[in-house]
Design a protein around this motif. Sequence first.
Motif, PDB file in Angstrom:
ATOM      1  N   UNK B 100       0.831  -1.219   0.000  1.00 21.59           N
ATOM      2  CA  UNK B 100       0.000   0.000   0.000  1.00 21.59           C
ATOM      3  C   UNK B 100       0.858   1.259   0.000  1.00 21.59           C
ATOM      4  N   UNK B 101       2.142   1.105  -0.354  1.00 22.83           N
ATOM      5  CA  UNK B 101       3.087   2.205  -0.240  1.00 22.83           C
ATOM      6  C   UNK B 101       2.591   3.476  -0.931  1.00 22.83           C
ATOM      7  N   UNK B 102       1.991   3.292  -2.104  1.00 20.92           N
ATOM      8  CA  UNK B 102       1.577   4.476  -2.867  1.00 20.92           C
ATOM      9  C   UNK B 102       0.128   4.872  -2.613  1.00 20.92           C
ATOM     10  N   UNK B 103      -0.560   4.101  -1.794  1.00 17.56           N
ATOM     11  CA  UNK B 103      -1.984   4.390  -1.644  1.00 17.56           C
ATOM     12  C   UNK B 103      -2.188   5.614  -0.758  1.00 17.56           C
ATOM     13  N   UNK B 104      -3.314   6.258  -0.946  1.00 15.06           N
ATOM     14  CA  UNK B 104      -3.615   7.464  -0.169  1.00 15.06           C
ATOM     15  C   UNK B 104      -4.438   7.152   1.078  1.00 15.06           C
ATOM     16  N   UNK B 105      -4.534   5.884   1.405  1.00 18.10           N
ATOM     17  CA  UNK B 105      -5.347   5.497   2.566  1.00 18.10           C
ATOM     18  C   UNK B 105      -4.732   6.042   3.853  1.00 18.10           C
ATOM     19  N   UNK B 106      -5.582   6.269   4.832  1.00 18.04           N
ATOM     20  CA  UNK B 106      -5.081   6.726   6.130  1.00 18.04           C
ATOM     21  C   UNK B 106      -4.363   5.565   6.819  1.00 18.04           C
ATOM     22  N   UNK B 107      -3.607   5.899   7.861  1.00 13.18           N
ATOM     23  CA  UNK B 107      -2.837   4.886   8.569  1.00 13.18           C
ATOM     24  C   UNK B 107      -3.749   3.777   9.113  1.00 13.18           C
ATOM     25  N   UNK B 108      -4.893   4.208   9.676  1.00  8.33           N
ATOM     26  CA  UNK B 108      -5.796   3.214  10.278  1.00  8.33           C
ATOM     27  C   UNK B 108      -6.423   2.339   9.195  1.00  8.33           C
ATOM     28  N   UNK B 109      -6.711   2.936   8.035  1.00  4.37           N
ATOM     29  CA  UNK B 109      -7.287   2.139   6.942  1.00  4.37           C
ATOM     30  C   UNK B 109      -6.267   1.120   6.432  1.00  4.37           C
ATOM     31  N   UNK B 110      -5.011   1.579   6.359  1.00  6.22           N
ATOM     32  CA  UNK B 110      -3.951   0.655   5.914  1.00  6.22           C
ATOM     33  C   UNK B 110      -3.848  -0.505   6.889  1.00  6.22           C
ATOM     34  N   UNK B 111      -3.848  -0.161   8.172  1.00  3.90           N
ATOM     35  CA  UNK B 111      -3.735  -1.175   9.227  1.00  3.90           C
ATOM     36  C   UNK B 111      -4.880  -2.186   9.094  1.00  3.90           C
ATOM     37  N   UNK B 112      -6.073  -1.643   8.826  1.00  5.52           N
ATOM     38  CA  UNK B 112      -7.257  -2.492   8.700  1.00  5.52           C
ATOM     39  C   UNK B 112      -7.098  -3.456   7.513  1.00  5.52           C
ATOM     40  N   UNK B 150      -3.520  -4.703  -1.952  1.00  7.89           N
ATOM     41  CA  UNK B 150      -3.666  -3.533  -2.828  1.00  7.89           C
ATOM     42  C   UNK B 150      -4.938  -3.606  -3.674  1.00  7.89           C
ATOM     43  N   UNK B 151      -5.587  -4.779  -3.684  1.00  7.84           N
ATOM     44  CA  UNK B 151      -6.770  -4.983  -4.508  1.00  7.84           C
ATOM     45  C   UNK B 151      -6.465  -4.663  -5.972  1.00  7.84           C
ATOM     46  N   UNK B 152      -5.498  -5.363  -6.572  1.00  9.48           N
ATOM     47  CA  UNK B 152      -5.064  -5.030  -7.937  1.00  9.48           C
ATOM     48  C   UNK B 152      -6.028  -5.552  -8.993  1.00  9.48           C
ATOM     49  N   UNK B 153      -5.808  -5.079 -10.218  1.00  9.85           N
ATOM     50  CA  UNK B 153      -6.646  -5.537 -11.330  1.00  9.85           C
ATOM     51  C   UNK B 153      -6.318  -6.983 -11.683  1.00  9.85           C
ATOM     52  N   UNK B 154      -5.063  -7.374 -11.477  1.00  2.00           N
ATOM     53  CA  UNK B 154      -4.661  -8.748 -11.811  1.00  2.00           C
ATOM     54  C   UNK B 154      -3.491  -9.186 -10.945  1.00  2.00           C
ATOM     55  N   UNK B 155      -3.483 -10.479 -10.659  1.00  2.00           N
ATOM     56  CA  UNK B 155      -2.350 -11.088  -9.954  1.00  2.00           C
ATOM     57  C   UNK B 155      -1.462 -11.795 -10.976  1.00  2.00           C
ATOM     58  N   UNK B 156      -0.163 -11.614 -10.823  1.00  5.32           N
ATOM     59  CA  UNK B 156       0.780 -12.366 -11.653  1.00  5.32           C
ATOM     60  C   UNK B 156       1.617 -13.231 -10.715  1.00  5.32           C
TER      61      UNK B 156
END
Lengths: 283, 356
Positions: B100-112, B150-156
């Motif tokens: 989640x390094x690039x995500x804009x989620x808050x700290x608590x959301x990331x933790x969740x 990260x909930x990506x579009x695809x897993x490789x």
Amino acid sequence: MKAAAFPPGLMMPHIRPGRILCWTLLFIGGVIMVTPLLFMLSTSLKDASQVYDLRVIPETPTLDNYIEILGDGRFTRWLMNSTIVAVIVTLSNVFFDSLVGYTLAKFRFRGRYIVFIAILSTLMIPTEMLVLPWYLMASQFGWIDSYWGIMFPGMMTAFGTFLMKQFFEGVPDDFLEAARIDGLNEFTIWWKIAMPLVTPALSALAIFTFLGNWTAFFWPLIVTTSAELYTLPVGLSSFAVEQSIQWEKIMTGASIATLPTLIIFLFLQRYIVRGVMLTGLKG
Amino acid sequence: MATIDLNRLIKRYGHTTVVHGIDLSVRDGEFVVLVGPSGCGKSTTLRMIAGLEEISGGEIRIDGRVVNDLQPKDRNIAMVFQNYAIYPHMTVADNIAFGLYRSNLSKSEKRQRVEQAAETLGLSQLLDRRPSALSGGQRQRVAIGRAMVRDPAAFLFDEPLSNLDAQLRTQMRIEIKRLHHRLGTTSVFVTHDQVEAMTMADRIVVMRDGRILQVGTPLELYENPVDIFTARFIGSPTMNLLPASLRDGGADLALGGSVQVPSAAATSADILVGARPQDLVPSSPGVPGLTVSGTVVVVETLGSETLVHIESAGQTVIGSAPGRQIPQIGEHLTLHAPAERLYYFDEATEKALAAR
């Protein structure tokens, strides 16, 4: 001694001749290494009249030399100069050597091999040959008798770059690629992912760079002219020039100067040994 | 979720072409496995989809958008590597959160999100541990956690199970499959293990020498391999291939005897008759098909079945017997496969001669 003399179940220890030879050589080596240190410490505890008395334990030990040296503003200034130079050069080496080493190890670009060879080739030029161009450069840029003048030749070294390149080559590309997919930029990948993975090499590089700069004598002697900018080894040598040879003062200063080295060794012994093992480099 | 389309995808290293203009469409939510021997170009293809390798030609589309020139981080994909690629200096929680390094989620959301992923993967109790204190399977789960958080579009997946022991590999195979069913994320999985391919894939892509040989469901590939390579690669133990020469209405086997050949397959003088070991069983030849008699040279007892290697006219043929019926070495045995279970290949072109 008969084997029967040992308690039942215990065998007489088998001592191999090779082992005895090895221990003897190590003991002789140890004595050769420790004797000068002992004499240095012993002389620092003697007054001027006892200096040529070669007894290891002084007849009337005194701390006067330490009180005098530490009370002398010049000495503390030299101590500070050595600390500033050694710390800055060490940080610079750790930063730039690893940055360039990482780039050479992990990026494919045209001319990469030539750059690497060019860096390596500078290792073959002895310091004595470099001193003149360094001096001319320092002179033209106005760096004579300045901290920058003392530090600039060692801010980045070919050996450090080579060392770090070799270590970064051992970092699996998967780590870096995973970080790329996770969205890190190349500088952050280097700083957050690659650097922590080469800590043993960084420790070795930092320790040896610090010790090398702490004890550096030749270049600081040439580039400094005023006593305020002397580093500790240069300052100590002035005791022998200015006021005849004051061995007790020189040895006291040397004992104090050795302290950081000893402290580093005591606390970072593990890293130094690992560094020597990993790099084949001796302090 | 997303579709992935490869159009005439090419990869060259200097003058060597390692991927020769392949076409492939991965449907939304599909689990596609690229399988083939080492050096067939499957990992290179996956890395081109990820953006870790530049493409030399063609086009890659993820969810309809051309991503040829996009950086890996801008493709919204997540990748799981063979060597896990989890950072040894970070805890399990930090490793998962790194996705989640690039995500804009808050700290608590990331933790969740991290806790959620850890719970899904059974890592909740291990969040404060370092990778060195984890088993191979747990490390692989952390790698998957970092990908899924990260909930990506695809897993490789690039051979993610290769470093695990056989038991753990089977377990992780099931876990990945269950995870795919739960998340429904489009997945491309690379492996050289045909069992992994067969058990996990919605569709299998068989690759060889930088080319796609066949795309199909596991059963399609098992039942209708287009050539000898696929026939031998899919299925374990490997398919028996017996040289034969065509004659009117049938073919004479090099090791003796004959088989009937369907007219559609009778197009080449020299053919190979294929029979899977599971179809070649000890029985009397009451129905038309392939019959091979020989001496038992090796017996592999698997419990559920027994694999029997017999030697006939200098060729070893593998058949199977029921688990509790264990032939003796040196025994004379007759194996039989019914005609409808046989495969026919052109010996020269190695292509299948008729769809079954």
